[in-house]
Structures are given as C-alpha cells and as structure tokens.
Design an enzyme around this catalytic site. Sequence first.
Site, PDB file in Angstrom:
ATOM      1  N   HIS A  81       0.830  -1.211   0.000  1.00  0.00           N
ATOM      2  CA  HIS A  81       0.000   0.000   0.000  1.00  0.00           C
ATOM      3  C   HIS A  81       0.866   1.262   0.000  1.00  0.00           C
ATOM      4  O   HIS A  81       2.009   1.253   0.473  1.00  0.00           O
ATOM      5  CB  HIS A  81      -0.939  -0.005   1.217  1.00  0.00           C
ATOM      6  N   GLU A  83       0.813   4.003   1.730  1.00  0.00           N
ATOM      7  CA  GLU A  83       1.268   4.520   3.032  1.00  0.00           C
ATOM      8  C   GLU A  83       2.466   3.725   3.527  1.00  0.00           C
ATOM      9  O   GLU A  83       3.442   4.289   4.036  1.00  0.00           O
ATOM     10  CB  GLU A  83       0.142   4.402   4.075  1.00  0.00           C
ATOM     11  N   CYS A 107      -6.074   1.768   5.418  1.00  0.00           N
ATOM     12  CA  CYS A 107      -6.684   0.526   5.890  1.00  0.00           C
ATOM     13  C   CYS A 107      -6.132   0.180   7.282  1.00  0.00           C
ATOM     14  O   CYS A 107      -5.230   0.860   7.784  1.00  0.00           O
ATOM     15  CB  CYS A 107      -6.404  -0.605   4.904  1.00  0.00           C
ATOM     16  N   CYS A 110      -2.289  -0.406   7.287  1.00  0.00           N
ATOM     17  CA  CYS A 110      -1.535   0.859   7.165  1.00  0.00           C
ATOM     18  C   CYS A 110      -1.682   1.672   8.442  1.00  0.00           C
ATOM     19  O   CYS A 110      -0.727   2.343   8.862  1.00  0.00           O
ATOM     20  CB  CYS A 110      -1.992   1.653   5.950  1.00  0.00           C
TER      21      CYS A 110
HETATM   22  O1  LIG Z   1      -4.899   2.255   2.467  1.00  0.00           O
HETATM   23  C1  LIG Z   1      -4.806   1.869   1.274  1.00  0.00           C
HETATM   24  N1  LIG Z   1      -3.684   2.124   0.535  1.00  0.00           N
HETATM   25  C2  LIG Z   1      -3.498   1.598  -0.703  1.00  0.00           C
HETATM   26  O2  LIG Z   1      -2.462   1.825  -1.337  1.00  0.00           O
HETATM   27  N2  LIG Z   1      -4.494   0.808  -1.229  1.00  0.00           N
HETATM   28  C3  LIG Z   1      -4.320   0.224  -2.558  1.00  0.00           C
HETATM   29  C4  LIG Z   1      -4.327  -1.288  -2.578  1.00  0.00           C
HETATM   30  C5  LIG Z   1      -4.892  -1.592  -3.934  1.00  0.00           C
HETATM   31  O3  LIG Z   1      -3.853  -1.523  -4.925  1.00  0.00           O
HETATM   32  C6  LIG Z   1      -5.860  -0.445  -4.164  1.00  0.00           C
HETATM   33  C7  LIG Z   1      -7.287  -0.768  -3.767  1.00  0.00           C
HETATM   34  O4  LIG Z   1      -7.839  -1.474  -4.817  1.00  0.00           O
HETATM   35  P1  LIG Z   1      -9.406  -1.657  -5.008  1.00  0.00           P
HETATM   36  O5  LIG Z   1     -10.041  -0.293  -4.757  1.00  0.00           O
HETATM   37  O6  LIG Z   1      -9.557  -2.139  -6.420  1.00  0.00           O
HETATM   38  O7  LIG Z   1      -9.845  -2.679  -3.981  1.00  0.00           O
HETATM   39  O8  LIG Z   1      -5.422   0.617  -3.351  1.00  0.00           O
HETATM   40  C8  LIG Z   1      -5.640   0.588  -0.558  1.00  0.00           C
HETATM   41  C9  LIG Z   1      -5.831   1.118   0.660  1.00  0.00           C
HETATM   42  C10 LIG Z   1      -7.092   0.935   1.388  1.00  0.00           C
HETATM   43  O9  LIG Z   1      -7.490  -0.369   1.297  1.00  0.00           O
HETATM   44 ZN   LIG Z   2      -3.358   0.054   3.555  1.00  0.00          ZN
END
Ligand SMILES: O=c1[nH]c(=O)n([C@H]2C[C@H](O)[C@@H](COP(=O)(O)O)O2)cc1CO
Ligand SMILES: [Zn+2]
Length: 167
Positions: A81, A83, A107, A110
Amino acid sequence: MENLTKKRENYISWDEYFMGIAILSSKRSKDPNTQVGACIVKDNKIIGMGYNGLPRGCSDDSFPWDKEGDFLNTKYPFIVHAELNAILNSIKSDLKGSKIYVGLFPCNECAKAIIQSGIKEIFYLSDKYRDSDIFKASKLMLDNANVTYTQLPPMKDIVLQIDPDYI
Ligand SMILES: O=c1[nH]c(=O)n([C@H]2C[C@H](O)[C@@H](COP(=O)(O)O)O2)cc1CO
Ligand SMILES: [Zn+2]
C-alpha cells in the site's frame, strides 16, 4: 496587465502542495482500479513518498491485477500500500510527530504501520470504503492512539500543465 511588483496571491497552500504531490505519486501506480499516493511531511519538508505497487523486484507483468477470484489470482496478497511504501521509503528513520498526506483513507494494516512509526496526523481525500470493517478497525486504532485524521477538500482546480512559454 500583470502586476510584477507585488507578491503573488494565488499560490497553493501547504496542504494543497503535499496532497498534490501525493496525487502526482499515485500516477505511477499500475493498479487499474485504485491509484493511491502518499507523502510524509515533517516541519513542512517531505521525508517519504510512495504509491501502491508490487514489492521491488516483482514484475508488474507477472502478478494479477484482478479484484475478484481465488485470493492468489487477485492483486490483494501482493500489493504494497502507498502509506506503507512511503514509510518504508522514507529518508528519515524517525517519523515521530510527522504527518501523512494520502489519497485514500488508510486501511487497518496501514493504520498499524502509521501508529507504530510515530506519525501523528493523517490528511486524506477519499473515504470510499468507509462502510467496510477494515476501515472501522482502522479508525478504532487511530482514535485510541490519538492519531488525528482530516479529510481535505477535493482540490479540483489544481491542474499540472506546463505553459509553452515556460520553456
Ligand atoms: O490504504 C490503502 N492504501 C493503498 O495503497 N491501497 C491500494 C491497494 C490496492 O492496490 C488499491 C485498492 O484497490 P481496489 O479499490 O480495487 O480494492 O489501493 C488501498 C488502501 C485501502 O485499502
Ligand atoms: Zn493500507
């Protein structure tokens, strides 16, 4: 005619600047559905940046980008992710008292990394998954650990466009 004797007034704020950089970083993401960027700031200086992507050395072309199907055939077990990437890539080991600007509310995983690294303030744009338990867990931990989170307005008018006269 343009007044060149007085300070410019329509410059962007610190929040717009750092969130703008987070959003620019997200443009590096290969995720076809959600591109997230993050920017860590201390004393108005950027000390970390990241976007959602595969771990270094893992090919963007060898792993799935799907959202649905068997767990191992989706992107979810593999993506780092934004963060966490910003924390892991930061140029300072001590993030205590810093802020993080991120396009999407963090999330639960994170949130744990944010709390443990000493980041104290989160600024975010989208909270599109707010109804999911993952984000409820995230908020429970952040509230307990006194990490604040503030939603910033969408900054619709910031466009990166290079004026041909600039060059
Ligand atoms: O806190 C976050 N940070 C982050 O980089 N992500 C990324 C993970 C995935 O590549 C994408 C979420 O994908 P999707 O919306 O298709 O479920 O965003 C997702 C979150 C929250 O889930
Ligand atoms: Zn995350």
